[in-house]
Design an enzyme around this catalytic site. Structure first.
Site, mmCIF file in Angstrom:
data_model
loop_
_atom_site.group_PDB
_atom_site.id
_atom_site.type_symbol
_atom_site.label_atom_id
_atom_site.label_comp_id
_atom_site.label_asym_id
_atom_site.label_seq_id
_atom_site.Cartn_x
_atom_site.Cartn_y
_atom_site.Cartn_z
ATOM 1 N N SER A 90 -9.615 -2.959 -1.571
ATOM 2 C CA SER A 90 -9.257 -2.757 -2.883
ATOM 3 C C SER A 90 -9.893 -3.007 -4.148
ATOM 4 C CB SER A 90 -7.657 -4.171 -2.867
ATOM 5 O OG SER A 90 -7.143 -3.785 -1.548
ATOM 6 N N CYS A 126 -1.168 -3.471 -4.730
ATOM 7 C CA CYS A 126 -0.241 -2.880 -4.053
ATOM 8 C C CYS A 126 -0.895 -1.296 -3.683
ATOM 9 C CB CYS A 126 1.323 -1.780 -4.741
ATOM 10 S SG CYS A 126 2.304 -0.898 -4.105
#
Lengths: 379, 647
Positions: free
Chosen positions: B327, B383
Site C-alpha cells: 500500500s 482501500c
C-alpha cells in the site's frame, strides 16, 4: 761449485748475516701481508679481532721462522732436503688415514694446537728435493730418460697423494712447481713438449669420459669446470661465486669504492671473501689502481727472487729459489685467474693475503729458504 | 758431487737462460692478468656497478595510513587501531621451543597456532620475524613486554589495523576491509603496487570498497640495503606516501545506533533521509554483523553461521532488499491518476470489498468493503478497490512513469554494494522480461504495489522525500571527502501539479491523524513534529481460494517466512518537511502495527536530536513507550565524542 768448495770465510757469520739479507724481499713480503691485514680488517666490517689480528700473529710467528731459517746455512737445508721430503710424504700418508675431513676432503692434520696441511708443506719440500737432486746429478745426465724418470716419480708420488685427498688445485700446483724446477735445471724442451701434448690428450679424455663410470674427476670438479666455462648458466648455484666475484671486481672501477665501502663483501654477497676470493674485495674497495698495485708488488717480489737466483752461483740455491718463486707465481696466477673468471674455481689461496695459517707459514718458510740461499751464496 | 769449474759455469748459464725464459712467461702472464683486471674494472665497470647495486638495494613500499570514515558530526565510524602483536625471530631466539613454551604461559597460544608458527619458522630465513599472536589485548601485550628479557627473539610490535568501533551499526553501509585477493587484482587493469604489500587490506564491500581509492592514499617507499640473504641492513632513503583521505558520511552515528537498536532482532531495515538535501541520516539493516571479524580473517564457523541465518545478516536490506511495496505504492497510482486527469481528489468510488474482472475476483483487504471512498479516505483507510478502479483508468504505463519520476525502478547510485534497481513494471518491461502481453490483472495488482512491483527501502524513502517536497531529491551519503564538502546540487522540481501533491500529502496526514487512519495509533502528538505517512502490508504468498474459504488466516499462525512484510513510509514535520523515513520489516505482519511505530521512533529521534520526548507520543501510549524507550536506552552504544579525528 758445491757448498764444500765455499770459501767459508767470505760467507758472513753471526749477526752480520742480517746485513746480507735480501732486504727488498723482506720489505715487499711485509708490504703485501700488510695489504692483507688491511683488507681482512675491512671485510670484518672494521673489526680487527675476527681475521686481521690472528693473521698478523701468524705473520709475526712466520717472520721469526723466516729469519731463523735464513740464518741457517743453505748447505744444511740442502742436506735436509731428503729428510724433509720423506717427512712430507709420511704426513701426506698420515692425512689419508688420520686427517680431518673438511670440505668433503681430507686435507689437514690436527697435531696438538697445530693444524697442518701437509700438501702445502709438500710444495716447499718437493722443490728442495728436486733442487738437491739436480745439484747431485751430473749435468750431462740431466736429459737422460732414466734420470728424468726419477724426478718425475718424485713429483708424481706426492701429486697422487694430494689428488686422492682430493685437492685438485694443490696437486696441479705440485705438478707445475716440480716441472718448473726440472725446466730450470735444463731438462730437454722436448720432454715438456711431449708432456704438453699428453696433457692436451688427457684433457680431451677427461671430458670424453664424463658421465661414464670410469670418469676421471668427481662430479663437483666437472661442475666447477662447467661453471667456469659459463658462469651465468647457473647464477644461483655454482656460478654464483664467480659471478659475484666479477661483480665485486668490476664495480670497483678505476679508484674503487673506498676502504670499508665494498658493498659486495660487507653485505656478504662475496663467497669465501676472506680466503680464496680476498682479491675481489681489494678490487672492489681500491679499484683497478689498487689491484694493479698489488700485481706490481707481486711482480717486484718475483723480480728480486730471479735476480737473486741469477746472481747465485750455487746450483742448489739457484734451483731452490727459482722453484719456490715459480710456486709463488703459480699461487697468485691461479688464484687471480680464478677470481677474475679465467680459470675454474680450484681453491688456491692468494699468497700473503688470503686468511689461513698453513699457507702463511709455508710461504714464510719458503722465503726463509730463499733468504738463506741469498745470505750464504758463494762469493 | 764435485764438479769442474767448467761444469759449474755451464750449469749456471743454462739455469740463467731457462730462468729468463720462465721470467718471460711470467711477465706475459702478468700482462694477461693486468689486461683482464682492466677489462673488468675499467671497461665493464658500469655494468658491474649496476649489478652490485641491484644486489644490495631493495625497494620496499610503505603502506599508507587509510583514511578515516566519520559521521556528519565527526564521530568515528571506521578508524585505524593500534594492533598489538608478538613476533619471534629464530636466529635471536636460539632455542625456539623453550622460548615458545615460555611465551605460551604468558599469552594464549593454541596448538593450531603453534603448528602454524613452527611451519612458518621452518619455511622462512632465520632473521624473518614470525607472528606468534596478533591483536593481543593490552594486558597480554604488556605481559610479554615486561618479560622480554627472558624471551630472546620475541618482539612485541605495534601496527595499525582497521577497526570499526560501532561494530554492527555500520556493517552494511561502511562494510569492511580484507586482504587483497587474486580477484581484487584481476578486477583492476593496473593494480597499484601498494596492493602487493603482504597483509595490505582493501575495502571489500560498502563505502570501504566504493571509496577505496579515496581512502587508500598512495604508498610511500623506502630504499633499503640488504645482504646476500635479504636481511635488511639499513634504510638508505625514504619517501613518505600520502595517507588516505578522510570521508565524512551524512549519517549520524547516534541516530543510526538508535535505529539499529530499535530494529532489534527483526529482519528489517530503515532509512531516514533529509527530504531537502537527500542526505541519508540513518541507513540501518538488521540483523547486522561484526565487520571486525572480517578484518581479522573470519573463521569458517562464524562465516557459516552468518550465511545460514535466515535473517540474512550479511545483506544490506536497505539497498539490496527488493520488496513488493504494497500500500505504500498507492501514492504513485493516485498521483499518476491525478496528473493524467482521470480523477480529482474528490472523485469517489464504491468499495464492496472486491471487484470482479473476468472470472477473477480482486479483494480489498477489508472484506466488508469501505463504501464510498474518495482519495483522502482511500489513503487513510488504504482501500484497495479504489486503486483497482483508478488504475484501470490511468493504465500501467502512466503509473510506471510516475513511479520512476518518484524514484522507483531506478538505481540510486551510492557508494554501497549490490544496490538494487527494483522493478517498476510496464508493458514493455513485461514483454522484454517474460515475452508476454500486459494484462489488466497485472495493472490491478501493481496499483496496490503487489504483483511485479519491487522497491527497496531506499527507493521508498526517496519516493517519500519527493512526495514531501515535489523535487527530484537524490539520495547521498557523502558529506565531506578529504575535508572538502561534497557538492550539493539543488534538486530540480518534479513539475507535478501542486494541488494534486497537496491532496496526496493530506491523505498521508489522514493516515496518521484521522481516527480511522491505518496508522492512527502511531501518530505524533507534538505539533512541531507531526508525522504523515502510509502503511503497507505486502503479501509474500498467494492466498489460495481454499484459504479464503476457510476465512482469513492470521499472520501469527503462519511460519515466519510466509508472513507478510510490514512496510511504512512517512515524513515529518507535516507542515515543513524535514525527514523522510521508510521501514520494512520482513515477515513482520501488518505495516500499521509493526512498521509504523518503528518509523515514528526513528524520525522522532532524528528530529529531536536525542531520545524522543514522551510528550511526542499520544497520552495513552506514554506508559508503554517509556518502558520501551528505557529498555532501548540500555542497548544503545556510546558513540564517542563528536569531532574525533585521526588518533
Amino acid at each position: 761449485m758445491s757448498f764444500l768448495e765455499y770459501q767459508l770465510k767470505t760467507v758472513p757469520g753471526g749477526l752480520r748475516k742480517v746485513l746480507h739479507l735480501n732486504w727488498p724481499l723482506v720489505v715487499l713480503v711485509t708490504a703485501v701481508s700488510s695489504v692483507g691485514f688491511l683488507i681482512l680488517y675491512s671485510i670484518a666490517g672494521g673489526n680487527l679481532s675476527v681475521w686481521a689480528e690472528p693473521q698478523m700473529k701468524r705473520f709475526a710467528v712466520g717472520l721469526v721462522l723466516m729469519f731463523a731459517i735464513a740464518f741457517v746455512p743453505i748447505w744444511f737445508w740442502r742436506n735436509m732436503a731428503g729428510l724433509a721430503f720423506g717427512i712430507s710424504i709420511l704426513l701426506l700418508l698420515a692425512v689419508e688415514f688420520f686427517g680431518a675431513v673438511g670440505m668433503g676432503a681430507q686435507r689437514w692434520l690436527d697435531i696438538g694446537p697445530l693444524r697442518i696441511q701437509p700438501s702445502e708443506l709438500m710444495k716447499v719440500t718437493l722443490v728442495m728435493m728436486l733442487a738437491a737432486y739436480y745439484d747431485w746429478l751430473d749435468i750431462k745426465k740431466t736429459s737422460h730418460p732414466l734420470w728424468v724418470l726419477i724426478p718425475v716419480v718424485m713429483i708424481l708420488v706426492p701429486t697422487f697423494l694430494v689428488v686422492i685427498q682430493p685437492n685438485l688445485g694443490t696437486s696441479l700446483m705440485l705438478l707445475m712447481g716440480g716441472a718448473a724446477v726440472m725446466f730450470a735445471a735444463g731438462v730437454s724442451i722436448w720432454y715438456f713438449a711431449a708432456v704438453a701434448a699428453l696433457v692436451a690428450g688427457l684433457v680431451f679424455a677427461v671430458f670424453a669420459a664424463r658421465g661414464t663410470p670410469w670418469q676421471f674427476l668427481h662430479d663437483y670438479q666437472y661442475r666447477r669446470i662447467d661453471t667456469f666455462l659459463d658462469p651465468s648458466a647457473d647464477p644461483l648455484g655454482a656460478g654464483y661465486n664467480i659471478m659475484q666475484a666479477k661483480i665485486a671486481l668490476g664495480s670497483g672501477g678505476w679508484g674503487g669504492k673506498g676502504f670499508m665501502q665494498g658493498t659486495q663483501s660487507r653485505l656478504n654477497f662475496l663467497p669465501e671473501k676472506h680466503t680464496d676470493f680476498i682479491f675481489t674485495t681489494l678490487g672492489e674497495e681500491f679499484g683497478f689502481v689498487g689491484a694493479f698495485s698489488l700485481l706490481a708488488l707481486y711482480g717486484l717480489i718475483l723480480f728480486f727472487c730471479f735476480t737473486s737466483a741469477m746472481a747465485n752461483k750455487d746450483r742448489f740455491s739457484q734451483l731452490l729459489i727459482i722453484g719456490l718463486a715459480a710456486n709463488f707465481f703459480l699461487y697468485l696466477a691461479v688464484n687471480l685467474s680464478m677470481v677474475m673468471g679465467m680459470a675454474p674455481v680450484v681453491g688456491v689461496p692468494l699468497p700473503f693475503l688470503s686468511y689461513g695459517g698453513s699457507v702463511m707459514l709455508v710461504l714464510l718458510i719458503a722465503f726463509g729458504l730463499i733468504q738463506s740461499a741469498h745470505v750464504h751464496r758463494p762469493r | 758431487m764435485r764438479r769442474t769449474a767448467r761444469d759449474t759455469e755451464e750449469s749456471a748459464r743454462r739455469i740463467n737462460r731457462r730462468s729468463l725464459l720462465m721470467g718471460g712467461a711470467m711477465v706475459a702472464m702478468f700482462a694477461v692478468l693486468g689486461a683482464r683486471m682492466r677489462h673488468l674494472s675499467v671497461e665493464q665497470a658500469d655494468e658491474f656497478r649496476l649489478l652490485a647495486e641491484e644486489n644490495r638495494i631493495n625497494m620496499r613500499l610503505i603502506p599508507p595510513e587509510r583514511g578515516l570514515i566519520l559521521d556528519r558530526n565527526g564521530k568515528l565510524i571506521a578508524g585505524n587501531e593500534q594492533n598489538y602483536r608478538v613476533t619471534i625471530t629464530r636466529e635471536d631466539a636460539g632455542d625456539v621451543d623453550t622460548v615458545l613454551a615460555r611465551l605460551s604461559r604468558l599469552i594464549p597460544v593454541t596448538a593450531e597456532d603453534m603448528e602454524r608458527i613452527r611451519r612458518d619458522i621452518d619455511r622462512n630465513s632465520p632473521f624473518v620475524p614470525i607472528i606468534v599472536a596478533d591483536r593481543l589485548p593490552w594486558e597480554d601485550f604488556s605481559k610479554v613486554a615486561m618479560n622480554a628479557p627472558t624471551l630472546p627473539g620475541v618482539t612485541p610490535e605495534v601496527g595499525l589495523s582497521r577497526h570499526y568501533p560501532l561494530v554492527e551499526d555500520f556493517s552494511h553501509v561502511v562494510g569492511y576491509v580484507g586482504p587483497v585477493s587474486e580477484k581484487d587484482l584481476e578486477e583492476r587493469p593496473n593494480p597499484p603496487p601498494v596492493l602487493r604489500i603482504p597483509e595490505f587490506q582493501i575495502g571489500k564491500i560498502g563505502v570501504e570498497r566504493w571509496m577505496e581509492e579515496t581512502l587508500r592514499g598512495s604508498a610511500g617507499n623506502k630504499r633499503i640495503e640488504v645482504n646476500h640473504v635479504g636481511r635488511v641492513m639499513r634504510e638508505l632513503e625514504r619517501t613518505d606516501g600520502t595517507p588516505g583521505q578522510d570521508i565524512q558520511l551524512t549519517l549520524d552515528v547516534d541516530v543510526q545506533n538508535f535505529v539499529q537498536a530499535r530494529l532489534g532482532e527483526e529482519s528489517a531495515s530503515c532509512v531516514v533521509m533529509d527530504v531537502n538535501t537527500g542526505e541519508i541520516i540513518a541507513c540501518a539493516s538488521s540483523p547486522g554483523f561484526d565487520p571486525n571479524l572480517f578484518v581479522r580473517g573470519i573463521t569458517q564457523r562464524d562465516y557459516s553461521a552468518l550465511m545460514e541465518d535466515d535473517h540474512r545478516p550479511l545483506a544490506n536490506k536497505t539497498v539490496q532488499g527488493a520488496y513488493p511495496p504494497g500500500s505504500t505504492f498507492k501514492m504513485v497510482t493516485a498521483l499518476a491518476a491525478l496528473e493524467a486527469g482521470v480523477i480529482t481528489p474528490e472523485s469517489s468510488y464504491s468499495c464492496p470489498g472486491y471487484i470482479e474482472f473476468g472470472d477473477r475476483r480482486f479483494h480489498c483487504w477489508k472484506r466488508g468493503g469501505h463504501g464510498r471512498v474518495d482519495l483522502a479516505r482511500s489513503l487513510s483507510e488504504s482501500c484497495d478497490v479504489y486503486y483497482y478502479e483508478i488504475a484501470q483508468k490511468v493504465g500501467i504505463d502512466k503509473i510506471a512513469e510516475m513511479g520512476r519520476r518518484l524514484g522507483l525502478g531506478i538505481r540510486h547510485d551510492l557508494p554501497m554494494s549490490a544496490i538494487t534497481e527494483g522493478i517498476m513494471p510496464d508493458r514493455a518491461w513485461k514483454m522484454e522480461r517474460w515475452g508476454e502481453d500486459w494484462r489488466i490483472g497485472d495493472t490491478i495488482n501493481a496499483s496496490i504495489g503487489q504483483g511485479y512491483v519491487l522497491a527497496s527501502p531506499l527507493q521508498l524513502a526517496v519516493m517519500t522525500a519527493r512526495l514531501a517536497t515535489g523535487r527530484a531529491i537524490v539520495p547521498r551519503i557523502l558529506h565531506t571527502v578529504g575535508g572538502q564538502p561534497v557538492d550539493l546540487p539543488q534538486a530540480e522540481p518534479l513539475g507535478l501539479d501542486p494541488a494534486g501533491l497537496r491532496s496526496i500529502r493530506d491523505g498521508m496526514f489522514e493516515v496518521m491523524n484521522s481516527q480511522r487512519g491505518t496508522a492512527f495509533s502511531s501518530r505524533v502528538a507534538d505539533d512541531t513534529m507531526v508525522l504523515a505517512g502510509k502503511t503497507g502490508t505486502s503479501q509474500v504468498r498467494n492466498i489460495t481460494a481454499a484459504e479464503r474459504a476457510r476465512g482469513v488466516v492470521s499472520n501469527d499462525d503462519l511460519p515466519w517466512e510466509r508472513r507478510d512484510h510490514a512496510l511504512y513510509v512517512g515524513y515529518a514535520p507535516f507542515d515543513n518537511p524535514k525527514y523522510a523515513v521508510s521501514v520494512v520489516v520482513e515477515h513482520g505482519g501488518g505495516g500499521s502495527a509493526v512498521a509504523a511505530p518503528i518509523a515514528r521512533d526513528a524520525i522522532l529521534r532524528a528530529l529531536h536530536g536525542d531520545i524522543p520526548p514522551l510528550t511526542a507520543y499520544p497520552t495513552n501510549q506514554r506508559g508503554r513507550i517509556e518502558t520501551d524507550l528505557n529498555a532501548l536506552k540500555e542497548r544503545l552504544r556510546d558513540t564517542g565524542p563528536a569531532g574525533s579525528s585521526r588518533a
